[in-house]
Scaffold this active site. Structure first.
Site, mmCIF file in Angstrom:
data_model
loop_
_atom_site.group_PDB
_atom_site.id
_atom_site.type_symbol
_atom_site.label_atom_id
_atom_site.label_comp_id
_atom_site.label_asym_id
_atom_site.label_seq_id
_atom_site.Cartn_x
_atom_site.Cartn_y
_atom_site.Cartn_z
ATOM 1 N N ARG A 68 0.836 -1.186 0.000
ATOM 2 C CA ARG A 68 0.000 0.000 0.000
ATOM 3 C C ARG A 68 0.879 1.247 0.000
ATOM 4 O O ARG A 68 1.970 1.251 0.545
ATOM 5 C CB ARG A 68 -0.871 0.038 1.262
ATOM 6 C CG ARG A 68 -2.082 -0.860 1.190
ATOM 7 C CD ARG A 68 -3.002 -0.654 2.385
ATOM 8 N NE ARG A 68 -2.349 -0.961 3.628
ATOM 9 C CZ ARG A 68 -1.938 -0.082 4.512
ATOM 10 N NH1 ARG A 68 -2.136 1.215 4.301
ATOM 11 N NH2 ARG A 68 -1.336 -0.444 5.619
ATOM 12 N N CYS A 263 1.865 -6.939 14.361
ATOM 13 C CA CYS A 263 1.662 -7.367 15.742
ATOM 14 C C CYS A 263 1.081 -8.778 15.813
ATOM 15 O O CYS A 263 0.615 -9.204 16.861
ATOM 16 C CB CYS A 263 0.746 -6.398 16.476
ATOM 17 S SG CYS A 263 1.511 -4.805 16.783
ATOM 18 N N ARG A 378 2.464 -12.090 -0.121
ATOM 19 C CA ARG A 378 1.132 -12.362 0.417
ATOM 20 C C ARG A 378 0.559 -13.685 -0.050
ATOM 21 O O ARG A 378 0.922 -14.202 -1.099
ATOM 22 C CB ARG A 378 0.172 -11.247 -0.045
ATOM 23 C CG ARG A 378 0.515 -9.872 0.478
ATOM 24 C CD ARG A 378 -0.023 -9.677 1.862
ATOM 25 N NE ARG A 378 0.400 -8.415 2.475
ATOM 26 C CZ ARG A 378 -0.248 -7.846 3.487
ATOM 27 N NH1 ARG A 378 -1.330 -8.401 3.991
ATOM 28 N NH2 ARG A 378 0.195 -6.734 4.011
HETATM 29 O O1 SAT Z 1 -2.445 -4.404 1.222
HETATM 30 S S1 SAT Z 1 -3.510 -4.434 2.255
HETATM 31 O O2 SAT Z 1 -3.977 -3.094 2.520
HETATM 32 O O3 SAT Z 1 -4.620 -5.239 1.799
HETATM 33 C C1 SAT Z 1 -2.895 -5.136 3.650
HETATM 34 C C2 SAT Z 1 -2.273 -4.175 4.577
HETATM 35 O O4 SAT Z 1 -1.488 -3.320 4.166
HETATM 36 O O5 SAT Z 1 -2.558 -4.266 5.787
#
Ligand code: SAT
Ligand code: MN
Length: 599
Positions: A68, A263, A378
């Site tokens: 993100r 966490c 991921r």
């Molecule tokens: O990439 S996401 O926003 O789905 C996961 C995260 O950054 O917590």
């Protein structure tokens, strides 16, 4: 009959983006399989060994597009004031004018996919419908896993239903005959936009294909837009996991918990308790929507249908149930491809594979000293595959929440568990929670980043107003129906830098204490910061804990807390006139209690 507003919006976006084709997603397995095959055929994905990893795909992203991007994330409310000090803001009309230029012709050579999706079980009074437009087949297959997609959503939407408009493009038009890249995106960070228009319930995203930037049901809809819907409509959209906790006598309660990133939220949501007879089952690992139910209790659903979890660090030791969840029907992104067409990531196994292909597509060996998987690699896996998913995880009525946990990563100051005195004091504790940074991404390692309710990057309006909304929520039902708040910290260290608490499945001991507090069966000691377990009430049986550590874990260091007061005041000052008076009073009251001679 197709929803009229939807048909008009799709046509408007088609005319703007000029894709070669438009495809309305029906959400079927056949559709998923066809798109998966297409991504493999064009070299955008690897299909893993069908025996060992049935129906699994591996994608590698562009090196510029791995997480993100908070600095390119905007809340375009009508006024800057409403976005508050923690969000980037631009005037909505200005932003739309700017972004229309990017969107113009941006889908040339591509397919525009229309993805009707439901956040939450279709038809649930707590669920909410959105439609994502995207030119990324990666987004389509991920949305299939993460949300409920397709024709059944259109039926629930009906001819006149309202929906969140979630517009997305990777921002990489193709000239005639141009060969596509395996991860199309706009590699220039300044050209990426993750934009929200809370007043009109719209999301416009451009330039990135990764995670929360592109799977718009997740952080963009279910948190940033939904937090505004929740404010306006009287409910809560929170960055919380949800678990079902069952005691040895078979009695169950439901607990929600907010932890900032790094966490161990997903680990906690799928925990295997070490205490005999206790059981934890998963309802959700990231997002929780809560509404007051007919019985006056706060009822929660997990709006998602899958887990988008961080792969590195996930192992049979740290989270066996996540490992079991991702064995089939899973999309991997930025993991190592092993020679036998499997995936691997750092700390997945004690012994790494002898070699592989790293997340950038290069030959890799563990001896290279480089990480094979990206730290933000991921897995996208269906929640239904989790071996400890609670049978009622899709109950449209939601589950009644008895306790809400807040936590962060604090090496000092914050005790293992503290019970709030009451609702208002609980909101206060939630407002001051924070984590010491483990990665340099958001500041200097070791410095404290306050992150109220773990919502700092996800609240779609002014954080001060958000806290006021939480205070109001306490008035929406009778006080005896409200969940109780607990502030937890698994990460406290001794003066010589050693962990005081083993964490993981041992956290069930804290859950047991909370369970017994809710039943009125366990004692607590009043301290200036809240109620901590009375001596002997935290079940430490069979745990080899130094008695000194036990005392330190639960101790309230008055000097350290007093030293934090100034920092909290500075941080509260950022909220200006939007800081609820009640919270300023709680801070003063805590300071007074800390300065008193005895509790
Ligand atoms: O990439 S996401 O926003 O789905 C996961 C995260 O950054 O917590
Ligand atoms: Mn999250």
């Amino acid at each position: 009959m197709i929803n009229k507003k939807l048909a008009a919006w799709v046509e408007e976006m088609r005319a703007l983006c000029t894709p070669d084709r438009v495809h309305w997603c029906d959400g079927s397995k056949a559709e998923y399989d066809r798109l998966a095959d297409e991504t493999v055929a064009v070299g955008a994905a690897n299909r893993l060994d069908p025996e060992r990893w049935p129906h699994c795909l591996l994608f590698r992203s562009d090196p510029s597009d791995v997480a993100r991007v908070e600095e390119r994330t905007f809340i375009c409310s009508k006024t800057r004031e409403d976005a508050g000090p923690s969000n980037n803001w631009m005037d909505p009309d200005e932003m739309k004018t700017l972004m229309r230029k990017s969107y113009r012709g941006c889908m040339k050579g591509r397919t525009l996919y229309v993805i009707p999706y439901s956040m939450g079980p279709i038809g649930s009074p707590i669920a909410n419908i959105g439609v994502e437009i995207t030119d990324s087949p990666y987004v389509v297959v991920n949305m299939h896993v993460m949300t409920r997609v397709g024709t059944k959503v259109l039926e629930a939407l009906g001819e006149d239903g309202e929906f969140v408009r979630a517009m997305h493009s990777v921002g990489a038009p193709l000239a005639p005959g141009q060969k596509d890249s395996s991860w199309p995106c706009n590699p220039d960070i300044q050209q990426k936009f993750i934009t929200h228009f809370p007043d009109t319930r719209e999301i416009w995203s451009y330039g990135s294909g990764y995670g929360g930037n592109a799977l718009l049901g997740k952080k963009c809809h279910a948190l940033r837009i939904a937090s505004v819907q929740a404010r306006d409509e009287g409910w809560l959209a929170e960055h919380m996991l949800i678990i079902k906790l069952t005691n040895p006598a078979g009695k169950s309660i439901y607990v929600a918990a907010a932890f900032p990133s790094q966490c161990g939220k997903t680990n906690f949501a799928m925990m295997e308790p070490t205490l005999p007879g206790w059981k934890v089952e998963t309802i959700g690992d990231d997002i929780c929507w809560m509404k007051p139910g007919p019985d006056g209790r706060w009822r929660a659903i997990n709006p998602e249908a899958g887990f988008f979890g961080v792969a590195p660090g996930t192992s049979m030791k740290s989270n066996p149930n996540a490992v079991r969840t991702v064995q089939r029907n899973t999309i991997f992104t930025n993991c190592v491809l092993t020679p036998d067409q499997g995936v691997w990531w750092e700390d997945m196994t004690d012994a790494p594979p002898s070699k592989g292909v790293d997340w950038q597509g290069n030959e890799w060996t563990p001896a290279s000293g480089k990480k094979g998987a990206h730290p933000n690699a991921r897995f996208t896996a269906p929640a239904s595959q989790c071996p400890v998913i609670a049978p009622e995880w899709e109950d449209p009525a939601g589950v009644p929440i008895s306790a809400i946990l807040f936590g962060g990563r604090r090496a000092s100051v914050v005790p293992l568990v503290t019970e709030a005195f009451n609702w208002q004091h609980g909101i206060f504790l939630g407002s001051i929670m924070g984590s010491e940074m483990t990665a340099a991404a958001f500041g200097t390692v070791g410095t404290l980043r306050r992150d109220p309710m773990a919502m700092l990057p996800f609240c779609g309006y002014h954080m001060g107003d958000y806290l006021a909304h939480w205070l109001r929520a306490g008035q929406m039902t009778s006080p005896d129906k409200l969940p109780r708040f607990y502030y937890v910290n698994w990460f406290r260290k001794s003066a010589d830098g050693k962990w005081l608490w083993p964490g993981f499945g041992e956290n069930s001991r804290v859950l047991k204490w909370i369970f017994e507090r809710l039943e009125g069966r366990s004692e607590a000691t009043r301290t200036p910061i809240g109620q901590v377990p009375a001596a002997g009430t935290l079940d430490l049986s069979g745990l080899d804990l130094d008695p000194e550590n036990q005392t330190e874990l639960l101790s309230v260091d008055r000097a350290a807390w007093l030293a934090e007061i100034a920092d909290i005041r500075r941080y509260y000052a950022k909220f200006g006139g939007h800081l609820p008076r009640e919270l300023a009073e709680e801070l003063d009251a805590m300071e007074r209690r800390l300065k008193e001679k005895s509790p």
